[in-house]
Design an enzyme around this catalytic site. Structure first.
Site, PDB file in Angstrom:
ATOM      1  N   ASP A 112       0.821  -1.213   0.000  1.00 29.52           N
ATOM      2  CA  ASP A 112       0.000   0.000   0.000  1.00 29.52           C
ATOM      3  C   ASP A 112       0.852   1.258   0.000  1.00 29.52           C
ATOM      4  O   ASP A 112       0.339   2.367  -0.103  1.00 29.52           O
ATOM      5  CB  ASP A 112      -0.999   0.000   1.154  1.00 29.52           C
ATOM      6  CG  ASP A 112      -0.353  -0.025   2.533  1.00 29.52           C
ATOM      7  OD1 ASP A 112       0.891  -0.076   2.615  1.00 29.52           O
ATOM      8  OD2 ASP A 112      -1.101  -0.001   3.535  1.00 29.52           O
ATOM      9  N   ASP A 128      -1.151  -6.096  -0.298  1.00 32.06           N
ATOM     10  CA  ASP A 128      -1.522  -5.413   0.939  1.00 32.06           C
ATOM     11  C   ASP A 128      -3.030  -5.165   0.989  1.00 32.06           C
ATOM     12  O   ASP A 128      -3.640  -4.791  -0.024  1.00 32.06           O
ATOM     13  CB  ASP A 128      -0.821  -4.056   1.013  1.00 32.06           C
ATOM     14  CG  ASP A 128       0.271  -4.014   2.065  1.00 32.06           C
ATOM     15  OD1 ASP A 128       0.167  -4.750   3.063  1.00 32.06           O
ATOM     16  OD2 ASP A 128       1.211  -3.225   1.902  1.00 32.06           O
ATOM     17  N   GLU A 144       9.134  -4.239  10.662  1.00 30.62           N
ATOM     18  CA  GLU A 144       9.573  -2.960  10.114  1.00 30.62           C
ATOM     19  C   GLU A 144      10.165  -2.056  11.188  1.00 30.62           C
ATOM     20  O   GLU A 144       9.518  -1.764  12.202  1.00 30.62           O
ATOM     21  CB  GLU A 144       8.413  -2.245   9.417  1.00 30.62           C
ATOM     22  CG  GLU A 144       8.821  -0.938   8.762  1.00 30.62           C
ATOM     23  CD  GLU A 144       7.795  -0.390   7.800  1.00 30.62           C
ATOM     24  OE1 GLU A 144       8.004   0.732   7.289  1.00 30.62           O
ATOM     25  OE2 GLU A 144       6.783  -1.070   7.548  1.00 30.62           O
ATOM     26  N   LYS A 173      -1.517  -9.233   2.935  1.00 30.55           N
ATOM     27  CA  LYS A 173      -0.773  -8.757   4.109  1.00 30.55           C
ATOM     28  C   LYS A 173      -1.605  -7.715   4.832  1.00 30.55           C
ATOM     29  O   LYS A 173      -2.263  -6.886   4.192  1.00 30.55           O
ATOM     30  CB  LYS A 173       0.574  -8.146   3.725  1.00 30.55           C
ATOM     31  CG  LYS A 173       1.398  -7.700   4.948  1.00 30.55           C
ATOM     32  CD  LYS A 173       2.727  -7.087   4.560  1.00 30.55           C
ATOM     33  CE  LYS A 173       2.603  -5.665   4.040  1.00 30.55           C
ATOM     34  NZ  LYS A 173       2.122  -4.721   5.082  1.00 30.55           N
TER      35      LYS A 173
END
Length: 211
Positions: free
Chosen positions: A48, A93, A192, A123
């Protein structure tokens, strides 16, 4: 004629168990997907982040499910054009508010991804109880899920873009979240902007993508 064999989530799990390296790259269109396919990526994530990288938004929040589907199909065409005998796993995403409102809406959104694109997995971000319930529902519906913890861009107004896991308490929380996502059925995790040692401790048994 070249026989195209797409990878599936179970293939990444098998590679992890065999101790083999796994490469996952992001693409947003046919050109970038062809490049990463030719480079030998094992999986391609249509992120995204296209909201910011391609569409010019300041965050990932404005991108819609229809836009994600559009770009996922474009990426798939680029992967096919690369004409590699082994095609990467394609993951899409789920954008903001496509899965947070209810498990039913999440199944409908993720179902559209698998029905309307060649993607074989979705995801989504977070490990809150509501998100874990959504993941459980998706997995039981036959939809493979990649999880995402640490810096989660869809929570930008709450977390900002700062590194996560900077205290012992938050590091332990990340470990618990990784375990909870695995138990909910995620085949892989995106970690992340967290300390490397926390990522390594969280990924001894599961497929992880460091960002």
């Amino acid at each position: 004629m070249l026989l195209v064999v797409p990878l599936r989530p179970a293939d990444l799990t098998s590679r992890k168990q065999a101790g083999l390296p796994i490469s996952v790259l992001t693409a947003w269109d046919a050109i970038s997907a062809a490049v990463v396919t030719e480079a030998g990526a094992d999986a391609v994530l249509v992120g995204d982040s296209l909201a910011m990288v391609v569409l010019g938004h300041g965050t990932t929040l404005p991108v819609t499910l229809d836009e994600m589907l559009h770009h996922c199909r474009a990426a798939a065409r680029g992967m096919a054009a690369a004409a590699q005998a082994q095609q990467p796993l394609l993951i899409c995403d789920l954008p903001f508010l496509s899965y947070q409102c209810s498990p039913d809406e999440a199944v409908a959104a993720a179902g559209r991804v698998l029905k309307e694109t060649p993607a074989a997995a979705v995801k989504l971000e977070g490990a809150e109880p509501e998100t874990l319930a959504v993941i459980d529902r998706l997995v039981r519906s036959g939809i493979p899920v990649m999880g995402h913890i640490g810096l989660t861009p869809q929570s930008v107004h709450q977390l900002g873009y700062r590194r996560q896991g900077n205290t012992s308490a938050s590091q332990e929380a990340l470990k618990r979240q990784a375990l909870a996502l695995e138990q909910a059925g995620c085949f892989a995790l995106v970690l992340e902007h967290i300390p490397g040692e926390i990522g390594r401790a969280s990924c001894r048994e599961r497929v992880c993508l460091y960002v």
